[in-house]
Write an enzyme that holds these catalytic residues in place. Structure first.
Site: not given
Ligand code: GLU
Length: 425
Positions: A114-116, A69
């Site tokens: 962001a992060k994943g 995201v």
């Protein structure tokens, strides 16, 4: 009525995204943020879901789900970790991505957020399977990642080795070595000195600032640390080194309490050898919940989200909470802690040391010139202390908690960037 009022408090059932949004709305109201900017900043720029098929050791195929995201690229390329855990959700990724945007803005790094993550349980996967997951996840996100676009890093259950696989996979497709596409890499592949310890070091710096503000002597200050992964163990190590007395630590195996102070180097050795604190003999056994409610000067939650809730906030006895984890306190718990006079150093400031040294790593990779440890640590200390003072000043100016002060500071910085850039159509 420009903004939605926070949901009424009954029992605490907030998701991390709701907790993030509640603070965002509160800060936006106080900032008198333009309605259009509010709408712009509240939604992530992109949400990507990828399927990760892996051939297991017995030849069968298992398909894992992965996310990335990107919340904002207003201030620069998006930055944020990748986590591997069985219970991660897209909702959690959305909250964590937004927190990265606010975190980078609080400490003034030229990054968005962001992060994943991948839904998998690393405890039951072999190193070969983990490598396949990391590589296929990266291959599926080749168009998203890039040194000028989106730069991943370690997070929960991911480490330097996984970042090395991300770097190698990306580089194989680029057909040249691209070190700056990921941070938190091994030193030998362009990693920065001091990156591994950076989040814990940052927690130590802000805790010391807060103790000084409350005129509590650092030497002998009592500390309880929840979580003994990278952040928890390193924070405990540095605070122990400053002369604090670490009276309790914990991990998934439970808590360990010793009113005379835990021997932290010994606990770290134990955790390294056993891959957990299970069987640690340096303290009497307590639960993670009991640890949170111990009387102490500093409580340092460094595990997962939603540990301090409206349900237990009334029983927390610490004077300071230093949020090593992302989102350990729900928005419903905030007013309870505030009314009880507990000073909360919010996650988006307290744990910003990691991404700060990630920024240094990215700069060094792009320069191809590597800094000595002293330069990294001096830079980290300067940035975190500046962030602490900026947050304190904003909180004072608006007569709000450090948490809302941090959000106001961050949202204002991101909104200013969006305003000057304008809305492209
Ligand atoms: N995962 C860390 C965080 O939540 C570090 C992110 C990074 O270095 O990009 O802040």
């Amino acid at each position: 009525m420009p903004y939605k009022e926070p949901a009424p408090i009954n029992l605490d059932s907030e998701s991390p995204f709701e907790s993030m949004m509640e603070r965002f709305e509160h800060a936006a109201r106080l900032l008198n943020l333009d309605r259009g900017l509010f709408e712009f900043l509240k939604v992530p720029e992109r949400q990507i879901i990828v399927a990760i098929p892996i051939q297991m050791d017995d030849g069968s195929v298992q398909v894992f789900e992965g996310y990335r995201v990107i919340h904002s690229i207003a201030r620069g390329p998006s930055k944020g970790g990748i986590r591997f855990a069985p219970d991660i959700t897209l909702d959690e990724m959305k909250a964590l991505a937004a927190w990265m945007t606010w975190k980078c803005a609080v400490v003034n790094l030229p990054f968005g957020g962001a992060k994943g993550g991948v839904v998998c349980d690393p405890a039951v996967l072999t190193p070969v399977q983990l490598e396949k997951i990391a590589r296929r996840y990266t291959a599926n996100l080749l168009d998203t990642f890039g040194p000028e676009k989106d730069i991943p890093a370690p997070d929960l259950n991911t480490n330097e080795q996984i970042m090395a696989w991300v770097m190698d996979t990306y580089s194989m497709h680029a057909r040249h070595t691209v070190t700056s596409v990921v941070t938190g890499k091994p030193k030998i592949l362009g990693g920065s000195l001091g990156r591994r310890e950076a989040t814990g070091r940052g927690c130590m710096i802000v805790t010391k600032e807060a103790l000084d503000r409350l005129r509590i002597p650092v030497n002998g200050a009592t500390v309880a640390v929840q979580g003994f992964g990278n952040v928890g163990s390193m924070s405990a190590f540095f605070l122990h080194g400053l002369g604090c007395k670490i009276i309790a630590i914990s991990d998934v195996s439970g808590g360990y309490y010793n009113p005379d102070g835990i021997d932290i180097p010994r606990a770290i050795d134990h955790a390294r050898q056993q891959r957990s604190l299970r069987g640690f003999a340096g303290g009497e056994s307590i639960t993670n919940e009991e640890l949170l409610e111990l009387p102490c000067d500093v409580l340092l939650p460094a595990a997962r989200e939603d540990q301090i809730t409206a349900e237990n906030a009334g029983r927390i006895k610490a004077k300071i909470i230093c949020e090593g984890a992302n989102g350990p306190t729900t928005a419903h718990a905030d007013p309870i802690l505030e009314s009880r006079g507990i000073l909360v150093i919010p996650d988006i400031l307290a744990n910003a040391g990691g991404v700060t040294v990630s920024y240094f790593e990215w700069v060094q990779d792009r320069m191809g010139y590597f800094w000595p440890l002293e330069q990294v640590n001096d830079g980290l200390e300067r940035i975190i202390r500046e962030g602490f003072h900026d947050v304190f000043d904003t909180a004072e100016q608006y007569h709000v908690s450090l948490r809302i002060g941090a959000y106001i500071l961050a949202i204002d910085r991101v909104a200013q960037a969006v305003k000057v850039r304008g809305i492209y159509a």
